[in-house]
Motif scaffolding. Structure first.
Motif, short mmCIF file in Angstrom:
data_model
loop_
_atom_site.label_atom_id
_atom_site.label_comp_id
_atom_site.label_asym_id
_atom_site.label_seq_id
_atom_site.Cartn_x
_atom_site.Cartn_y
_atom_site.Cartn_z
N THR A 22 0.81 -1.22 0.00
CA THR A 22 0.00 0.00 0.00
C THR A 22 0.85 1.26 0.00
O THR A 22 0.32 2.36 -0.15
N VAL A 41 -1.16 10.42 -8.94
CA VAL A 41 -2.43 10.75 -8.29
C VAL A 41 -3.20 9.45 -8.06
O VAL A 41 -2.85 8.40 -8.62
N PRO A 42 -4.25 9.48 -7.22
CA PRO A 42 -4.96 8.24 -6.89
C PRO A 42 -5.48 7.46 -8.10
O PRO A 42 -5.59 6.23 -8.05
N SER A 43 -5.81 8.15 -9.18
CA SER A 43 -6.31 7.45 -10.37
C SER A 43 -5.20 6.68 -11.08
O SER A 43 -5.48 5.86 -11.97
N ARG A 80 -3.31 -2.24 -3.89
CA ARG A 80 -2.88 -1.03 -4.59
C ARG A 80 -2.35 0.01 -3.61
O ARG A 80 -2.65 -0.06 -2.41
N THR A 124 2.51 13.61 -2.68
CA THR A 124 2.16 14.80 -3.47
C THR A 124 2.42 16.07 -2.68
O THR A 124 2.93 17.07 -3.21
N ASP A 177 -2.12 3.07 -1.26
CA ASP A 177 -3.15 3.74 -0.47
C ASP A 177 -3.21 5.22 -0.83
O ASP A 177 -2.18 5.88 -0.98
N VAL A 178 -4.43 5.73 -0.95
CA VAL A 178 -4.62 7.14 -1.32
C VAL A 178 -3.92 8.07 -0.33
O VAL A 178 -3.38 9.11 -0.71
N ARG A 179 -3.90 7.71 0.94
CA ARG A 179 -3.27 8.57 1.95
C ARG A 179 -1.76 8.67 1.73
O ARG A 179 -1.17 9.73 1.94
N ASN A 180 -1.15 7.59 1.29
CA ASN A 180 0.28 7.62 1.02
C ASN A 180 0.58 8.41 -0.25
O ASN A 180 1.58 9.13 -0.32
N ILE A 181 -0.29 8.26 -1.24
CA ILE A 181 -0.14 9.06 -2.46
C ILE A 181 -0.25 10.54 -2.13
O ILE A 181 0.55 11.37 -2.61
N ASP A 182 -1.21 10.88 -1.29
CA ASP A 182 -1.40 12.28 -0.91
C ASP A 182 -0.18 12.81 -0.18
O ASP A 182 0.23 13.97 -0.40
#
Length: 299
Positions: free
Chosen positions: A219, A240-242, A279, A289, A281-286
């Protein structure tokens, strides 16, 4: 061990996962100056250009001028600051510091113990690196700060710092897991390479850095080739999350190879892990960024 305790407290003061490595960068620069030119005051006006470059290359995207850490590091008991004639520092205002010919230096007692004990000096450098930066940046940072690279090679720090280093556990099998999940291909460009039975040129890239509680798991990790891993850690590349790949507008590459291997990634979709694998994790992607990627992205 007093000095090691003070160094570790620099890391504990960061909040909310935000990167604030400016005091650490100033200390690394000062230790580099100590190694190369000896113990003497560092004039702010002379050091400012080099510190600005260090902060721009290894700091977070949000800019911070050298004046603030140059002044405020004195509160940590590792550094002292004075103006010309021994007057007190005028504060963190850049213009006042320049006009007042402000200079700083490592505390004499601190320097004395580091010079008497090379292992202590190495431990201090290693702590500053491990608690603020991804391992792939360490050698570049030592070079940029004027440090001798061997000072970061000690292996004794982890034993002393048990309970003080980031709590995330390192997984010695993470590379194998990531290679399997991404079918031994770079998620950004699709590169794969082998020599005999060994995969070459593919690495584990963390979204949230280990120094900031980034876990060694699917993740939080991507499979990237060596080039794109380095650019990802430097903030040239993001995601980005997408799954869309970002390329920083600050990146300059004029050759056809640079355009093909970097600029043309912008807007592409990164390859996801194979079905059945977690996949990112959105929080890690954020986090990546906000704290690493040097936006804005190219359009």
């Amino acid at each position: 061990m007093e000095w090691l305790e003070r160094i570790t407290r620099l890391r504990r003061w960061t909040r909310g996962g935000e990167r604030d490595p400016h005091k650490a960068l100033l200390l690394l620069y000062a230790i580099g100056q100590l190694q190369r030119t000896g113990f003497k005051p560092i004039r702010f006006r002379e050091a400012e250009p080099a510190l600005e470059l260090l902060f721009a290359e290894f700091g977070p995207p949000k800019p911070v001028g050298p004046a603030q850490p140059f002044h405020h590091l004195a509160t940590d008991g590792l550094w002292e600051v004075a103006a010309a004639g021994g007057r007190p520092s005028p504060g963190p205002d850049r213009d006042l510091m320049t006009a007042g010919d402000v200079h700083g230096r490592l505390m004499p007692e601190f320097v004395k113990e580091m010079l008497a004990d090379p292992v202590l000096l190495s431990q201090i450098v290693r702590i500053l690196l491990d608690t603020n930066f991804e391992p792939g940046l360490h050698l570049d940072l030592c070079s940029a700060a004027g440090l001798l690279p061997e000072v970061a090679q000690t292996a004794t720090v982890a034993r002393y710092l048990e309970g003080h280093l980031p709590r995330a556990e390192r997984d010695p099998t993470i590379r194998q897991k990531i290679l399997v999940a991404y079918d031994c291909r770079c998620a950004f460009c699709g590169y794969e390479g082998w020599i005999g039975n060994s995969v070459i040129g593919l690495e584990v890239a963390r979204l949230r850095w280990w120094a900031f509680d980034g876990q060694d798991d699917l993740t939080n990790c991507l499979c990237l080739c060596s080039l794109h891993h380095r650019l990802f850690d430097k903030g040239v590349l993001g995601i980005v999350p997408s799954g869309k790949i970002l390329v920083s507008r600050h990146f300059v590459g004029t050759t056809e190879a640079s355009k093909r291997m970097v600029n043309e990634l912008n807007g592409r979709t990164a390859s996801p892990p194979q079905p059945g694998f977690a996949r990112p994790d959105v929080r890690n992607i954020d986090w990546h960024t906000r704290q690493v990627f040097r936006g804005p992205a190219r359009i």
